[in-house]
Design an enzyme around this catalytic site. Sequence first.
Site, PDB file in Angstrom:
ATOM      1  N   ASP A 145       0.840  -1.190   0.000  1.00  0.00           N
ATOM      2  CA  ASP A 145       0.000   0.000   0.000  1.00  0.00           C
ATOM      3  C   ASP A 145       0.879   1.244   0.000  1.00  0.00           C
ATOM      4  O   ASP A 145       1.988   1.218  -0.548  1.00  0.00           O
ATOM      5  CB  ASP A 145      -0.936  -0.038   1.211  1.00  0.00           C
ATOM      6  CG  ASP A 145      -2.293   0.586   0.911  1.00  0.00           C
ATOM      7  OD1 ASP A 145      -2.328   1.807   0.663  1.00  0.00           O
ATOM      8  OD2 ASP A 145      -3.305  -0.130   0.932  1.00  0.00           O
ATOM      9  N   HIS A 202      -3.905   6.030   3.218  1.00  0.00           N
ATOM     10  CA  HIS A 202      -4.554   4.812   2.738  1.00  0.00           C
ATOM     11  C   HIS A 202      -3.922   3.554   3.343  1.00  0.00           C
ATOM     12  O   HIS A 202      -4.618   2.650   3.819  1.00  0.00           O
ATOM     13  CB  HIS A 202      -4.475   4.781   1.213  1.00  0.00           C
ATOM     14  CG  HIS A 202      -5.332   3.757   0.549  1.00  0.00           C
ATOM     15  ND1 HIS A 202      -4.931   2.460   0.371  1.00  0.00           N
ATOM     16  CD2 HIS A 202      -6.575   3.849  -0.002  1.00  0.00           C
ATOM     17  CE1 HIS A 202      -5.870   1.789  -0.274  1.00  0.00           C
ATOM     18  NE2 HIS A 202      -6.888   2.613  -0.508  1.00  0.00           N
ATOM     19  N   SER A 528     -11.042  -1.030  -1.234  1.00  0.00           N
ATOM     20  CA  SER A 528      -9.774  -0.976  -0.497  1.00  0.00           C
ATOM     21  C   SER A 528      -9.980  -1.266   0.978  1.00  0.00           C
ATOM     22  O   SER A 528      -9.078  -1.747   1.659  1.00  0.00           O
ATOM     23  CB  SER A 528      -9.140   0.418  -0.624  1.00  0.00           C
ATOM     24  OG  SER A 528      -8.456   0.557  -1.832  1.00  0.00           O
TER      25      SER A 528
END
Length: 746
Positions: A145, A202, A528
Amino acid sequence: MKILKIFFVIFAILGCFSWPSMQSDLETYIVQVESPESQISTQSSRMDLERWYKSFLPKTIATAGSEEEPRLIYSYHNVMIGFAARLSAKQVKEMEKKPGFISALPQKILFLHTTHTPSFLGLQQNVGLWKDANYGKGVIIGVLDTGISPDHPSFSDEGMPPPPAKWKGKCDSNFTTKCNNKLIGARTFPVSSDSPIDENGHGTHTASTAAGGFVKDANVYGNALGTAVGVAPLAHLAIYKVCNAFGCTNSDILAAMDAAIDDGVDILSLSLGASSKSFYEDSIALGAFSATKRGILVSCSAGNNGPYDNTLSNEAPWILTVGASTLDRKLKATITLGNQKVFEGESAFHPKDHDSTFFHLYDPSLNATDFDSPYCGTSALSGPEIKGKIVVCMAGGGYSRIEKGQAVKDAGGVGMIIVSTDDGFTKFADAHVLPALYITYKDGKEIFDYINSTSPPIASIAFQGTVIGDKDAPVVAVFSSRGPNIASPGILKPDIIGPGVNILAAWPISVDNKTNTKSTFNIISGTSMSCPHLSGVAALLKSTHPNWSPAAIKSAIMTTADTVNLADNPILDERLVPANVFAIGAGHVNPLRANHPGLIYDAQFMDYLPYLCGLNYTNRQVGNLLQRKVDCNKVKHIHEAQLNYPSFSITLGEISQTYTRTVTNVGEAKSSYNVEIALPPGVSVTVKPSTLKFSKLNQKLKYKVTFMRRDNSANSGIVQGFLKWTSKKYSVKSPIAVVLQPTIGF
């Protein structure tokens, strides 16, 4: 904050394009070559392999005006026989002439696809699966990520044991003081980044969702208040930073997967992807194939291009493909019009001193010539008419919901209503910069009608906070990508859905302006977010069943999934009508039942060879995946639907089709299962035998299932049903999707 804003746009997009050349003739290529004769199994042979790779690099002389020197970036050892290098187009042409060369493709950019969810999934302290799995203790989850925020309390190692002896990974040299028994590895792969630190949020969010520790009083503006915890809170985390402000290059992703395999991870979690492509040219499929061979389960997001069909990414059968659904929690906000009509939306913004005063409403699309005006684009809002008003903005337009709010605030607006552009009921709760809420398209149409018919139109925004108990949950998220599977129509995808809407998890900075704490969280949405939930569930199952293969874990998750909501009605899609199998796959994950599936559909790694040959790939294309020479003419091909998969996806014409499945008994030693069939409309389904009798654990039994058109069937279309094996204790369910081909006889 600029990078954070950029990514609010990027992670919602699924796409693929070439990496910019940065004013150089060189471009990064991923080069596949044939395997040298010696096998790569020792450190010395790896050195030989790298010499083999370097032999393909053209030799140039660095003189004034000459081409730049080619540069080897990555040598792959596990995910493929090949390397990544900086090359010019002319140098690639020269390389193509060398014996052993297979292909050279320019690298592509892939994009990123978020307190209450463990409880919603039935996970409770000291009982059930958490207790049986010891909260995932001893399992290593590798997360690819945007990096990690190591100082966040979600990644504290309080109560964590040291990593297992098999762990061979490391933390980057400039990061070693940040690692601990929770965060056991942190490495960076983008060339442009020198640290695993998460500058986006994220990666921190997904990592804490999968395996974050217990953190009390987690909230955003007081919303979703509770104890934040990941699905597998005692699992170890290994972080591989593969994304930056531009996205995630497939050369970096391959390098990270290559390293993770060597490092000894048990689960790989990738909340990113690209559009559908053949498996031999799909970097994630290539890497996941090698990882699966080594016993590593790979969990990937399905993509955010729903609600449209054929929009999936990560479609390979050796990948757990995860769609997104809602929770039973709402972060409720309302808009009341001057005519006293009230519309319900959601928002994570909830200031304590908010005054629910009525203000004038403003529709920026009226009398506007700027295309971005209806979407409240950052440069489209200006003029005194906005000041002191609540602005009604359409969703989309290339601007994130946070950016729209900032544009309204900068123009003097006092509030914002975001109207969905989709005819669905998914609502997003964001940490806005001003009073704002997200409403449905249907409700938005009524508000626009009110604005056009009333002078002056007025409205008031109010915040009700956290409300738990939505009996329609889980509902398939509007953005969750749908099947059918383009790359392999005989494999039903997505496999499963899990929580992915308005998920609270760790964040690098405070979105509600807290300055005295590191316990900072954010609420975001996407597949996600659903992916790391399933990665955490897989870690729990790996802990309780350490000898299960990735296919066995996937089977347990799929065959025990829920197909009804909390009200015991069929799971709905974003239009609040029953969702089809191309939206939910096997259904919504049920971790407690997955721990005791009764039967599993296991797949031997050797089964993938006849499957791949059956896709009509060339010998070289199959060899690219298997990393060895293959002659499909000497292999007995199987149809896609013949793979021992926990679901059925077939295209049916006038000729009947028969497939074989093998189930392994992991329930009670002496047990008997009877088949139950929900027939797809217009299709007859026959199963032989109709009863499976087991006498011992791990015993394998086969059954055949035949699909045939009925005389009165519809001429074409897609129909669905299911096949379920039931015993006194267990229920093992497989969804069925049938595409009916037009026929002459009916």
